[in-house]
Write an enzyme that holds these catalytic residues in place. Structure first.
Site: not given
Length: 506
Positions: A296, A394
């Site tokens: 992340c 993402e």
């Protein structure tokens, strides 16, 4: 493929089941099975019974029973136990490295040199930090009273960890919680429970009391939601996607629990025109490909000031093209597969759709020679619009998007132009330019002339849709302790002056 005899033998090692409750392994009772799949080969390496709600109840009960004794231990006693824990982990480091590589597809050099040593260091750090759970010193903040602050454990913590860093995320959840005197029930991802189970076993071997650390391996909608909503769970800590984090928050707030969320990211990598180009290129490729991009904090959006843009794209593409994909257990492998074929296909979908509006400079394909595994070639995409899907969403794969900018104002504005705010980096030789970037980029961590390194002493956590709260460091104790104000009267006077505001006259 490399000799399978050198792989971790999960089915034998965890024959007693994928639950760890009250200091011993157990089988799940949901009536459903699940398989851990080696993403490098597609082979099933461990089949187990999933946890059901009854298993969650048993784990929470074990944690609740263990809480008074563990919370009542002195900081020194908890510290000693965690020091022993770090020693056990160090002794078993190779077993942890191989198990993590098997279930995640990480190259063995990554698990040996990053995941496992980082976890051992975290354990050693919290062993020391357990002795420093201090509140504000006593003082007379009112002329008639002495006040001080206590930090107290919250109770049973119910945590949910993701599949991308199963060992490290288990440690990040468990260590500050137990160092502060809490007990915990951790639900790892069903895809990757192996190192969480090893971690709990090692804690028992180190002498940490039964029930302090419990593992339940079940589906999110069953075991996970039951854990978050359990009335005997005082706090929830979740790491995962923003979408699932919202669901966790809904359940947790219904029972007014303490909540800690570490969610998605879309880290900008801002290269100013005075940057060391070689350093920036190497940093971008390493920062975007670590763990096959399933990180992340990975460098996903490189904004490069226009004088360096084309050369940056050329050099980054050349460096990416030389990255070696292969068997995670083979010495020459740089990059392993993604966690699953489904995740690989999701990443490929982002890139395939981007061909309609951007330039795929290198990669963008599934390697034919490794098609049995969930591999995807390192991919560099250039010239995508700022509002495009591949820039804003993402991806969680080995994909780096590179965009140009002109002024410093524009570069910082573009860096902040996503819902996320977990991590970022700025690349410049000018200390004032870099300093401005660290102040104005909205992210929980901003690196200067590097990207990715983490250390146990410093906090990790995000802004905006990346969640709230901190992992690692002494700041994590803010998540796992209650703050209590204690106030003593110093006068021994029965009739206080302020009583007259309620009854009687002066």
């Amino acid at each position: 493929m490399h000799n399978p005899g050198h792989r971790f033998q999960a089915q034998d090692r965890f024959a007693d089941g994928a639950q760890y409750i009250a200091g011993r392994p157990a089988k799940g009772t949901s009536g459903r099975t699940h398989a851990v799949v080696d993403p490098a080969t597609g082979d099933e390496v461990y089949t187990y019974e999933l946890a059901g709600t009854a298993d969650v109840d048993a784990a929470v009960a074990a944690a609740r029973a263990a809480f008074p004794g563990w919370a009542g231990a002195t900081p020194g006693e908890r510290s000693d136990a965690l020091h022993r824990f770090a020693t056990v982990l160090a002794d078993r480091a190779e077993e942890f490295a191989r198990a993590e590589s098997l279930q995640c597809g990480k190259p063995l050099k990554l698990t040996r040199e990053f995941d496992v040593p980082g976890t051992i260091d975290n354990t050693a750090f919290f062993a020391g930090a357990a002795r420093h759970l201090q509140g504000q010193s006593a003082g007379e903040y009112s002329s008639d009273h002495t006040s001080y602050v206590r930090r107290e454990p919250i109770g049973v913590v119910g945590s949910i960890a993701p599949w991308n860093y199963p060992l490290q995320m288990a440690a990040w959840k468990i260590l500050p919680a137990v160092a502060a005197g809490n007990t915990i029930v951790l639900k790892p991802a069903e895809l990757t429970p192996l190192t969480s189970l090893l971690f709990a076993e090692a804690a028992t071997a180190a002498g940490i009391p039964d029930g302090v650390i419990n593992i339940v391996t079940g589906a999110g909608r069953d075991a996970g939601e039951h854990l978050v909503g359990h009335p005997d769970v005082a706090m929830t800590s979740f790491t995962g996607s923003t979408a699932v984090g919202k669901r966790v928050a809904e359940i947790a707030t219904a029972t007014v629990k303490r909540l800690h969320l570490e969610l998605g990211g879309k880290a900008p990598f801002v290269v100013f025109d005075d940057a060391d180009l070689e350093a920036a290129v190497h940093g971008a490729v390493a920062g975007s490909l670590i763990n096959s991009g399933q990180d992340c904090t990975a460098a996903t959006r490189a904004y490069v000031q226009r004088p360096l843009y084309e050369e940056f794209v050329r050099q980054a593409a050349d460096l990416m093209a030389g990255v070696r994909l292969g068997d995670p257990f083979a010495p020459g492998t740089d990059l392993g597969p993604l966690i699953s074929h489904a995740q690989r296909d999701r990443v490929a979908g982002f890139v395939d759709r981007a061909r309609g509006y951007a330039r795929v400079v290198t990669g963008g394909e599934i390697p034919r020679e490794l098609k049995a595994g969930a591999y995807y070639r390192p991919t560099l995409v250039a010239d995508a619009p700022q509002d495009s899907e591949i820039v804003q969403s993402e991806i969680f794969g080995p994909v780096l998007v590179v965009l140009p900018f002109d002024s410093d104002d524009e570069g910082i504005r573009l860096a902040n132009d996503t819902p996320y705010g977990l991590a970022a980096s700025a690349w410049s030789r000018d200390v004032y330019r870099a300093g401005r970037a660290t102040r104005e980029i909205k992210a929980g961590c901003v690196w200067v002339n590097d990207h990715i390194p983490i250390i146990s002493e410093m906090p990790h956590g995000g802004y905006k849709a990346s969640g709230f709260g901190k992992d690692m460091s002494a700041y994590s104790f803010e998540e796992y302790t209650q703050i209590k104000h204690v106030m003593f009267d110093n006068t021994a006077v029965a009739r206080k002056d302020w009583h007259r505001t309620i009854f009687g006259d002066r």
